[in-house]
Design a protein around this motif. Structure first.
Motif, PDB file in Angstrom:
ATOM      1  N   GLY A   3       0.856  -1.185   0.000  1.00 41.14           N
ATOM      2  CA  GLY A   3       0.000   0.000   0.000  1.00 41.14           C
ATOM      3  C   GLY A   3       0.888   1.230   0.000  1.00 41.14           C
ATOM      4  O   GLY A   3       2.113   1.114   0.005  1.00 41.14           O
ATOM      5  N   HIS A   4       0.275   2.420  -0.013  1.00 38.27           N
ATOM      6  CA  HIS A   4       1.116   3.622   0.073  1.00 38.27           C
ATOM      7  C   HIS A   4       0.544   4.616   1.079  1.00 38.27           C
ATOM      8  O   HIS A   4      -0.674   4.764   1.194  1.00 38.27           O
ATOM      9  CB  HIS A   4       1.372   4.263  -1.297  1.00 38.27           C
ATOM     10  CG  HIS A   4       0.171   4.758  -2.051  1.00 38.27           C
ATOM     11  ND1 HIS A   4      -0.255   6.071  -2.001  1.00 38.27           N
ATOM     12  CD2 HIS A   4      -0.680   4.133  -2.899  1.00 38.27           C
ATOM     13  CE1 HIS A   4      -1.302   6.225  -2.788  1.00 38.27           C
ATOM     14  NE2 HIS A   4      -1.591   5.066  -3.346  1.00 38.27           N
ATOM     15  N   TYR A   5       1.471   5.254   1.812  1.00 39.03           N
ATOM     16  CA  TYR A   5       1.049   6.204   2.840  1.00 39.03           C
ATOM     17  C   TYR A   5       1.203   7.648   2.372  1.00 39.03           C
ATOM     18  O   TYR A   5       0.864   8.580   3.104  1.00 39.03           O
ATOM     19  CB  TYR A   5       1.816   5.962   4.162  1.00 39.03           C
ATOM     20  CG  TYR A   5       3.323   6.164   4.087  1.00 39.03           C
ATOM     21  CD1 TYR A   5       3.873   7.437   4.196  1.00 39.03           C
ATOM     22  CD2 TYR A   5       4.180   5.091   3.912  1.00 39.03           C
ATOM     23  CE1 TYR A   5       5.250   7.641   4.118  1.00 39.03           C
ATOM     24  CE2 TYR A   5       5.554   5.271   3.843  1.00 39.03           C
ATOM     25  CZ  TYR A   5       6.087   6.550   3.948  1.00 39.03           C
ATOM     26  OH  TYR A   5       7.433   6.748   3.857  1.00 39.03           O
ATOM     27  N   CYS A  43      -9.377   7.804   0.734  1.00 37.72           N
ATOM     28  CA  CYS A  43      -9.509   6.560  -0.025  1.00 37.72           C
ATOM     29  C   CYS A  43      -8.169   6.121  -0.604  1.00 37.72           C
ATOM     30  O   CYS A  43      -7.801   4.955  -0.539  1.00 37.72           O
ATOM     31  CB  CYS A  43     -10.530   6.765  -1.148  1.00 37.72           C
ATOM     32  SG  CYS A  43     -10.660   5.366  -2.272  1.00 37.72           S
ATOM     33  N   ASP A  44      -7.447   7.067  -1.197  1.00 42.55           N
ATOM     34  CA  ASP A  44      -6.194   6.802  -1.946  1.00 42.55           C
ATOM     35  C   ASP A  44      -5.000   7.334  -1.172  1.00 42.55           C
ATOM     36  O   ASP A  44      -4.670   8.499  -1.284  1.00 42.55           O
ATOM     37  CB  ASP A  44      -6.301   7.437  -3.330  1.00 42.55           C
ATOM     38  CG  ASP A  44      -5.100   7.158  -4.215  1.00 42.55           C
ATOM     39  OD1 ASP A  44      -4.283   6.302  -3.874  1.00 42.55           O
ATOM     40  OD2 ASP A  44      -4.996   7.828  -5.266  1.00 42.55           O
ATOM     41  N   ASP A  45      -4.255   6.536  -0.419  1.00 45.42           N
ATOM     42  CA  ASP A  45      -4.562   5.139  -0.175  1.00 45.42           C
ATOM     43  C   ASP A  45      -4.589   4.892   1.332  1.00 45.42           C
ATOM     44  O   ASP A  45      -4.610   3.771   1.778  1.00 45.42           O
ATOM     45  CB  ASP A  45      -3.478   4.286  -0.870  1.00 45.42           C
ATOM     46  CG  ASP A  45      -3.693   2.779  -0.722  1.00 45.42           C
ATOM     47  OD1 ASP A  45      -4.843   2.339  -0.788  1.00 45.42           O
ATOM     48  OD2 ASP A  45      -2.698   2.074  -0.531  1.00 45.42           O
ATOM     49  N   LYS A  46      -4.582   5.983   2.126  1.00 44.16           N
ATOM     50  CA  LYS A  46      -4.488   5.761   3.572  1.00 44.16           C
ATOM     51  C   LYS A  46      -5.652   4.935   4.090  1.00 44.16           C
ATOM     52  O   LYS A  46      -5.450   3.979   4.851  1.00 44.16           O
ATOM     53  CB  LYS A  46      -4.418   7.094   4.320  1.00 44.16           C
ATOM     54  CG  LYS A  46      -3.044   7.767   4.220  1.00 44.16           C
ATOM     55  CD  LYS A  46      -3.059   9.140   4.841  1.00 44.16           C
ATOM     56  CE  LYS A  46      -1.666   9.716   4.961  1.00 44.16           C
ATOM     57  NZ  LYS A  46      -1.711  11.159   5.310  1.00 44.16           N
ATOM     58  N   GLU A  71       6.089   6.796  -1.860  1.00 47.15           N
ATOM     59  CA  GLU A  71       6.395   7.511  -3.105  1.00 47.15           C
ATOM     60  C   GLU A  71       5.524   7.059  -4.277  1.00 47.15           C
ATOM     61  O   GLU A  71       5.879   7.278  -5.431  1.00 47.15           O
ATOM     62  CB  GLU A  71       7.874   7.302  -3.482  1.00 47.15           C
ATOM     63  CG  GLU A  71       8.845   7.875  -2.460  1.00 47.15           C
ATOM     64  CD  GLU A  71      10.286   7.801  -2.922  1.00 47.15           C
ATOM     65  OE1 GLU A  71      10.969   8.834  -2.900  1.00 47.15           O
ATOM     66  OE2 GLU A  71      10.745   6.700  -3.327  1.00 47.15           O
ATOM     67  N   GLU A  72       4.390   6.426  -3.974  1.00 49.11           N
ATOM     68  CA  GLU A  72       3.564   5.914  -5.066  1.00 49.11           C
ATOM     69  C   GLU A  72       3.055   7.041  -5.941  1.00 49.11           C
ATOM     70  O   GLU A  72       3.049   6.936  -7.173  1.00 49.11           O
ATOM     71  CB  GLU A  72       2.371   5.116  -4.518  1.00 49.11           C
ATOM     72  CG  GLU A  72       1.693   4.227  -5.558  1.00 49.11           C
ATOM     73  CD  GLU A  72       0.683   4.934  -6.442  1.00 49.11           C
ATOM     74  OE1 GLU A  72       0.348   4.397  -7.508  1.00 49.11           O
ATOM     75  OE2 GLU A  72       0.203   6.041  -6.092  1.00 49.11           O
ATOM     76  N   GLU A  73       2.652   8.134  -5.316  1.00 52.07           N
ATOM     77  CA  GLU A  73       2.046   9.222  -6.090  1.00 52.07           C
ATOM     78  C   GLU A  73       3.071  10.023  -6.905  1.00 52.07           C
ATOM     79  O   GLU A  73       2.705  10.923  -7.650  1.00 52.07           O
ATOM     80  CB  GLU A  73       1.255  10.168  -5.167  1.00 52.07           C
ATOM     81  CG  GLU A  73       0.086   9.498  -4.427  1.00 52.07           C
ATOM     82  CD  GLU A  73      -1.072   9.081  -5.336  1.00 52.07           C
ATOM     83  OE1 GLU A  73      -0.926   9.151  -6.566  1.00 52.07           O
ATOM     84  OE2 GLU A  73      -2.114   8.678  -4.796  1.00 52.07           O
ATOM     85  N   VAL A  74       4.341   9.696  -6.744  1.00 48.24           N
ATOM     86  CA  VAL A  74       5.359  10.370  -7.560  1.00 48.24           C
ATOM     87  C   VAL A  74       6.155   9.366  -8.381  1.00 48.24           C
ATOM     88  O   VAL A  74       7.269   9.648  -8.817  1.00 48.24           O
ATOM     89  CB  VAL A  74       6.300  11.258  -6.703  1.00 48.24           C
ATOM     90  CG1 VAL A  74       5.559  12.497  -6.220  1.00 48.24           C
ATOM     91  CG2 VAL A  74       6.871  10.497  -5.515  1.00 48.24           C
ATOM     92  N   SER A  87      -5.000  -3.065  -1.732  1.00 47.46           N
ATOM     93  CA  SER A  87      -6.267  -2.337  -1.805  1.00 47.46           C
ATOM     94  C   SER A  87      -5.943  -0.897  -2.169  1.00 47.46           C
ATOM     95  O   SER A  87      -5.653  -0.066  -1.306  1.00 47.46           O
ATOM     96  CB  SER A  87      -7.010  -2.396  -0.464  1.00 47.46           C
ATOM     97  OG  SER A  87      -7.400  -3.721  -0.188  1.00 47.46           O
ATOM     98  N   ASP A  88      -5.927  -0.608  -3.450  1.00 44.67           N
ATOM     99  CA  ASP A  88      -5.613   0.742  -3.933  1.00 44.67           C
ATOM    100  C   ASP A  88      -6.364   0.993  -5.231  1.00 44.67           C
ATOM    101  O   ASP A  88      -5.934   1.759  -6.079  1.00 44.67           O
ATOM    102  CB  ASP A  88      -4.094   0.869  -4.134  1.00 44.67           C
ATOM    103  CG  ASP A  88      -3.640   2.320  -4.315  1.00 44.67           C
ATOM    104  OD1 ASP A  88      -4.389   3.228  -3.899  1.00 44.67           O
ATOM    105  OD2 ASP A  88      -2.559   2.535  -4.880  1.00 44.67           O
ATOM    106  N   THR A  89      -7.503   0.290  -5.380  1.00 43.16           N
ATOM    107  CA  THR A  89      -8.333   0.427  -6.573  1.00 43.16           C
ATOM    108  C   THR A  89      -9.782   0.577  -6.105  1.00 43.16           C
ATOM    109  O   THR A  89     -10.015   0.787  -4.921  1.00 43.16           O
ATOM    110  CB  THR A  89      -8.197  -0.835  -7.458  1.00 43.16           C
ATOM    111  OG1 THR A  89      -8.458  -1.990  -6.657  1.00 43.16           O
ATOM    112  CG2 THR A  89      -6.800  -0.960  -8.056  1.00 43.16           C
TER     113      THR A  89
END
Ligand code: BES
Ligand code: MN
Ligand code: MN
Length: 453
Positions: free
Chosen positions: A82-84, A115-118, A148-151, A175-177
């Motif tokens: 997941g990503h924080y 929701c995305d993604d916390k 760093e998912e969003e970058v 769970s990121d969809t």
């Protein structure tokens, strides 16, 4: 377990709200301390939930939070990703309440990252706690939560390559969809890839008076607009030579199967306040946003955009352009084709520079795997209906990387909705969805462990 979940519901929600208060915007260095603080928060919560070997793993960028519980090495291991980090909250003025001061309204949590993604990632931390407290963790689990998912996840591939042993597992769980609707559960079985470019068009070597020079020298903004417009034809096909060469066409049966998923074009238009939809001829809206590649301008700028009017022919114009890719396109191939094409269509009156940003590969996940079947069974139990497999239009580039680097398939158990406004003002996540995730995840573990035997 359900008793434990309902007894602790308020605390679960409050912990999520605490995390949402930390503005972990990875794109903006101003939030560096907050991003790091979120990693610490998470490490703490994983420890409290019962994870061992919790570690904040340094990378060249933001750290990866790791934790594990090995019940028995002979049992299968689920690797939770997941990503924080979150997207920037701009434009702030369009939020009805401040993005980092979460509020609950009409059964939904409003905050950037809700929701995305916390929100979705935290369901896994709490589901793990539920299994631990009830002595019901049926197999091993490892957490790998990145910042760093969003970058573009620039440092995750290196981390994975350097930690193959530590990350050894049997399946990746994410769970990121999203899902189709709260009463139409679905499991994501595909994600698009991405080629993200930035272009610079230079006309004259300085800004010019548009009366003295206008009409005689190229205006780079006009030229850029023409170049961009020419990249779609009248059927909204992309005109870059060879762009569709490797696109996998679906069979009529597969398309018919896809068309069975419930979808209302009227409701879709209404929700977005659109007079009509627009897209590639010959494909439905569902297909355009999943199995077909796209090209979109994400930003365009240049010239005078301040108060009032200024008569000027700017020296430069810029645009950020992204392409969503489908199997079997590759980001490298498309980046090259775009670059060559963009340079070739530039008139002699301007100079162009094309710079690639991040890329990622498309992926399709199996539906005949034990893990998919286990997930489907879990959804069916908590929602009362069988989930539908759907390919999504979004991108999580690391899913293809996990397959190529670790040889592992992912199961994309999303609980969000398209209407949750991720990346937009007023992002939210239903309490219903958050709690459904916490109920469904332990069932996945149970069925996965049983069906793997
Ligand atoms: N969680 C999203 C991706 C997503 C959302 C996939 C909903 C399917 C359904 C992820 O955080 C995201 O925003 N990805 C980016 C790509 C990334 C490289 C910046 C995207 O899709 O634009
Ligand atoms: Mn995400
Ligand atoms: Mn995102």
């Amino acid at each position: 377990m359900n008793q434990y979940i309902s007894d602790n519901k308020d605390r679960f929600v409050n912990e999520l709200l605490d995390m949402l208060r930390i503005p972990s915007v990875s794109a903006d260095p101003k939030f560096k301390q907050d991003v790091l603080r979120t990693a610490e928060f998470l490490a703490q919560k994983l420890t409290e939930a019962g994870a061992d070997k919790v570690e904040i793993c340094e990378t060249a960028g933001y750290p990866i939070v790791y934790g594990e519980k090995i019940v028995d090495p002979s049992l299968p291991t689920v690797l939770v990703y997941g990503h924080y980090d979150v997207q920037p909250a701009d434009p702030y003025e369009l939020w009805n309440s401040p993005p980092f001061e979460p509020v609950i309204k009409d059964g939904k949590i409003y905050a950037r990252g809700a929701c995305d993604d916390k929100g979705q990632m935290y369901m896994h931390v709490k589901a793990f706690e539920v299994m631990m407290r009830n002595n019901a963790l049926p197999c091993n689990v490892k957490f790998m939560i990145e910042g760093e998912e969003e970058v573009g996840s620039a440092n995750l591939a290196t981390f994975v390559k350097n930690n193959r042993e530590k990350l050894k597992g049997d399946v990746i769980l994410i769970s990121d969809t999203g899902m189709l609707a709260n009463d139409v559960p679905s499991i994501t079985t595909g994600l698009r890839g991405m080629s993200y470019m930035e272009v610079e068009v230079t006309g004259p070597n300085r800004d010019l008076h548009s009366g003295l020079y206008g009409g005689a020298v190229a205006n780079p903004i006009n030229v850029l607009c023409q170049m961009i417009a020419s990249m779609h034809d009248e059927n909204y096909h992309i005109t870059i030579p060879g762009f569709y060469d490797n696109v996998q066409e679906l069979s009529q049966e597969e398309r018919a199967e896809m068309a069975r998923a419930p979808f209302s074009l009227d409701a879709y238009k209404k929700a977005l306040d659109l007079g009509d939809v627009q897209g590639e001829a010959g494909y439905s809206t569902m297909e355009r946003t999943s199995i077909r590649p796209t090209l979109d301008v994400n930003g365009i700028w240049g010239g005078y955009i301040g108060e009032g009017a200024k008569t000027v022919i700017p020296s430069k114009a810029f645009a950020k352009i992204s392409m969503r890719l489908v199997p079997n396109q590759t980001s490298e191939e498309i980046t090259e084709k775009f670059t060559k094409h963009f340079e070739s269509i530039a008139p002699a009156s301007v100079k162009v520079v094309v710079k690639p940003h991040h890329g990622g590969e498309p992926v399709v996940t199996p539906t005949d795997s034990v893990a998919y079947q286990a997930a489907a069974k879990a959804y069916e139990e908590t929602f009362g209906v069988k989930p539908i497999p759907v390919r999504s239009g979004g991108s999580i580039p690391i899913v293809a990387m996990f397959k190529s680097e670790l040889g592992l398939d992912s199961v994309l158990m999303g609980f969000g909705l398209d209407s949750d406004a991720i990346h937009s003002p007023n992002e939210h996540f239903g309490l219903f969805n958050f709690m459904k995730g916490i109920e469904t995840i332990p069932l996945f573990f149970k069925h996965y462990a049983e069906m793997s035997r």
